[in-house]
Design a protein around this motif. Sequence first.
Motif, PDB file in Angstrom:
ATOM      1  N   UNK A   1     -21.688   2.871  -0.804  1.00 36.42           N
ATOM      2  CA  UNK A   1     -21.766   1.488  -1.350  1.00 36.42           C
ATOM      3  C   UNK A   1     -20.867   1.532  -2.444  1.00 36.42           C
ATOM      4  N   UNK A   2     -20.593   2.317  -3.447  1.00 39.25           N
ATOM      5  CA  UNK A   2     -19.821   2.506  -4.542  1.00 39.25           C
ATOM      6  C   UNK A   2     -18.541   2.975  -3.857  1.00 39.25           C
ATOM      7  N   UNK A   3     -18.317   3.529  -2.984  1.00 38.86           N
ATOM      8  CA  UNK A   3     -17.139   4.217  -2.456  1.00 38.86           C
ATOM      9  C   UNK A   3     -16.364   2.900  -1.612  1.00 38.86           C
ATOM     10  N   UNK A   4     -17.110   1.877  -1.091  1.00 39.84           N
ATOM     11  CA  UNK A   4     -16.627   0.793  -0.606  1.00 39.84           C
ATOM     12  C   UNK A   4     -16.035  -0.004  -1.729  1.00 39.84           C
ATOM     13  N   UNK A   5     -16.497  -0.208  -2.796  1.00 36.05           N
ATOM     14  CA  UNK A   5     -16.095  -0.911  -4.006  1.00 36.05           C
ATOM     15  C   UNK A   5     -14.681  -0.265  -4.611  1.00 36.05           C
ATOM     16  N   UNK A   6     -14.933   1.329  -4.661  1.00 38.29           N
ATOM     17  CA  UNK A   6     -13.624   1.796  -4.999  1.00 38.29           C
ATOM     18  C   UNK A   6     -12.448   1.645  -3.967  1.00 38.29           C
ATOM     19  N   UNK A   7     -12.928   1.774  -2.676  1.00 38.00           N
ATOM     20  CA  UNK A   7     -11.594   1.653  -1.687  1.00 38.00           C
ATOM     21  C   UNK A   7     -10.818   0.143  -1.874  1.00 38.00           C
ATOM     22  N   UNK A   8     -11.816  -0.951  -2.165  1.00 42.36           N
ATOM     23  CA  UNK A   8     -10.840  -1.974  -2.265  1.00 42.36           C
ATOM     24  C   UNK A   8     -10.289  -2.193  -3.594  1.00 42.36           C
ATOM     25  N   UNK A   9     -10.696  -1.771  -4.829  1.00 40.44           N
ATOM     26  CA  UNK A   9     -10.161  -1.712  -5.911  1.00 40.44           C
ATOM     27  C   UNK A   9      -8.808  -0.708  -5.909  1.00 40.44           C
ATOM     28  N   UNK A  10      -8.972   0.397  -5.433  1.00 45.65           N
ATOM     29  CA  UNK A  10      -7.743   1.245  -5.105  1.00 45.65           C
ATOM     30  C   UNK A  10      -6.848   0.832  -4.102  1.00 45.65           C
ATOM     31  N   UNK A  11      -6.962   0.198  -3.180  1.00 45.50           N
ATOM     32  CA  UNK A  11      -6.230  -0.487  -2.278  1.00 45.50           C
ATOM     33  C   UNK A  11      -5.490  -1.346  -3.104  1.00 45.50           C
ATOM     34  N   UNK A  12      -6.062  -2.270  -3.841  1.00 44.88           N
ATOM     35  CA  UNK A  12      -5.344  -3.197  -4.623  1.00 44.88           C
ATOM     36  C   UNK A  12      -4.287  -2.538  -5.594  1.00 44.88           C
ATOM     37  N   UNK A  13      -4.527  -1.297  -6.078  1.00 44.66           N
ATOM     38  CA  UNK A  13      -3.584  -0.705  -6.957  1.00 44.66           C
ATOM     39  C   UNK A  13      -2.649  -0.331  -5.968  1.00 44.66           C
ATOM     40  N   UNK A  14      -2.731   0.229  -4.659  1.00 44.89           N
ATOM     41  CA  UNK A  14      -1.739   0.735  -3.871  1.00 44.89           C
ATOM     42  C   UNK A  14      -0.603  -0.456  -3.904  1.00 44.89           C
ATOM     43  N   UNK A  15      -1.512  -1.544  -3.505  1.00 48.48           N
ATOM     44  CA  UNK A  15      -0.521  -2.803  -3.374  1.00 48.48           C
ATOM     45  C   UNK A  15       0.096  -2.970  -4.492  1.00 48.48           C
ATOM     46  N   UNK A  16      -0.106  -3.185  -5.794  1.00 47.35           N
ATOM     47  CA  UNK A  16       0.446  -3.309  -6.846  1.00 47.35           C
ATOM     48  C   UNK A  16       1.651  -2.400  -7.004  1.00 47.35           C
ATOM     49  N   UNK A  17       1.423  -1.232  -6.648  1.00 52.50           N
ATOM     50  CA  UNK A  17       2.466  -0.230  -6.733  1.00 52.50           C
ATOM     51  C   UNK A  17       3.327  -0.310  -5.501  1.00 52.50           C
TER      52      UNK A  17
ATOM     53  N   UNK B   1       1.357  -3.061   2.204  1.00 51.87           N
ATOM     54  CA  UNK B   1       1.699  -4.439   1.936  1.00 51.87           C
ATOM     55  C   UNK B   1       0.423  -5.355   2.037  1.00 51.87           C
ATOM     56  N   UNK B   2       0.586  -6.526   1.804  1.00 55.39           N
ATOM     57  CA  UNK B   2      -0.655  -7.608   1.548  1.00 55.39           C
ATOM     58  C   UNK B   2      -1.489  -7.464   2.975  1.00 55.39           C
ATOM     59  N   UNK B   3      -0.699  -7.381   4.095  1.00 54.93           N
ATOM     60  CA  UNK B   3      -1.413  -7.524   5.303  1.00 54.93           C
ATOM     61  C   UNK B   3      -2.743  -6.417   5.445  1.00 54.93           C
ATOM     62  N   UNK B   4      -2.296  -5.245   4.800  1.00 52.20           N
ATOM     63  CA  UNK B   4      -3.180  -4.158   5.059  1.00 52.20           C
ATOM     64  C   UNK B   4      -4.117  -4.244   3.970  1.00 52.20           C
ATOM     65  N   UNK B   5      -4.171  -4.846   2.866  1.00 50.15           N
ATOM     66  CA  UNK B   5      -4.986  -5.139   1.470  1.00 50.15           C
ATOM     67  C   UNK B   5      -5.972  -6.200   2.025  1.00 50.15           C
ATOM     68  N   UNK B   6      -5.418  -7.147   2.751  1.00 48.23           N
ATOM     69  CA  UNK B   6      -6.330  -8.341   3.166  1.00 48.23           C
ATOM     70  C   UNK B   6      -7.285  -7.678   4.139  1.00 48.23           C
ATOM     71  N   UNK B   7      -6.686  -7.007   5.191  1.00 48.64           N
ATOM     72  CA  UNK B   7      -7.520  -6.144   6.219  1.00 48.64           C
ATOM     73  C   UNK B   7      -8.785  -5.549   5.406  1.00 48.64           C
TER      74      UNK B   7
END
Length: 345
Positions: free
Chosen positions: A248-264, A268-274
């Motif tokens: 459950x904690x890793x799920x939070x981490x994956x979303x937050x870290x996906x956003x970091x990857x998007x910002x860098x 792309x936006x599509x994968x982040x949204x998925x």
Amino acid sequence: MSTVTIAPIAESLPAFLDSYDFSAIAVIADNHTFRYCYPELKTILPKHTLVRIKAGEEQKHIATCELIWDALTRANFDRHALVLNLGGGVIGDMGGFCAATYKRGIAFAQIPTTLLAQVDASVGGKLGIDFRGYKNHIGVFQLPNTVLIDPVFLTTLPERELRSGFAEIIKHCLIADATMWDEIRRRDLDEQDWSTLVAHSVAVKQRVVAEDPTEKGLRKILNFGHTLGHAVETYFLTQPRKRLLHGEAIAVGMVAEAFMAFQKKMIDQDLLTQIEEYIFAVYGNVRLTDEDVEPVLALTLQDKKNRGKEVRMSLLDGPGSCAFDVHVTAAEMRRGLEFYRGLNK
Ligand code: NAD
Ligand code: ZN
């Protein structure tokens, strides 16, 4: 690498036992696996010693190891004995550690019974126990003689545990297999085909571990979601709120870290949204508040500072692909956590 067999335990275990000449056998189980899984083994095993311990992460410490070593010693186990670890990651990590250190190491087999243990903990040879509040602080790398996975054990697993283990499957798809990611994200938890997914996840983890057994490089991609996820997990331990399971904690981490990857601009936006939409559909109840962000961030930085290094993370760099040792700043991590918090405000 250890062999991993995915088959009914009534087939795989006798075949494994036939292939070696063991002097004695011990089964280590916790209260739950004793009740739900041990009956399957009892009928097919020759004479053996059963070591039954309480269930839970709190048991993963040195005093429980002493109980296990005591039981092996009392039964006069020699260096040709075999330990069967029947349980989730706690039994696997601790029972494996006890076997790997008893008389400088005896044979052991992992029989993982949680989804997390089947797709993650039982593969890769990391063994150990918690110490003075530090997770997995004492341990060794030692591959088991074999890993016997029977998906039927998952049928008695509480749904919350199943969902927690599923986070590692999501992780394996995101870091290594875009096609499989497309498969799983079209289905709810109760529509997943566990036999196929377990086999797939084990293959991903084995491939990565085989290339880098001691985590000098590539193996770090398995930490995707875990830098921020671990900090969230640790932070919740200090909170009066309900404890979070690892996944459950890793799920939070994956979303937050996906956003970091998007910002860098790594994804792309599509994968982040998925990622964001699917993880919310499966784990939506994990809430972060404004007050949570800074203490979680502090835990992340503390952890890294201890190593005396700048913060480096594993971040997705495309669908089914992950980079490691990516330099990140505290501000980027904060934005990742704030992005998650903003989603479930
Ligand atoms: P766990 O072993 O505590 O199992 C979770 C719960 O499910 C327990 O109450 C257990 O008794 C119960 N259970 C197990 N099998 C069952 C079944 N078939 N039916 C009903 N109940 C069942 O926890 P876990 O999530 O499996 O593993 C977490 C541990 O794994 C942590 O200590 C973590 O550090 C470790 N881990 C290790 C690695 C590694 O590479 N070695 C990787 C990830 C996690
Ligand atoms: Zn994990």
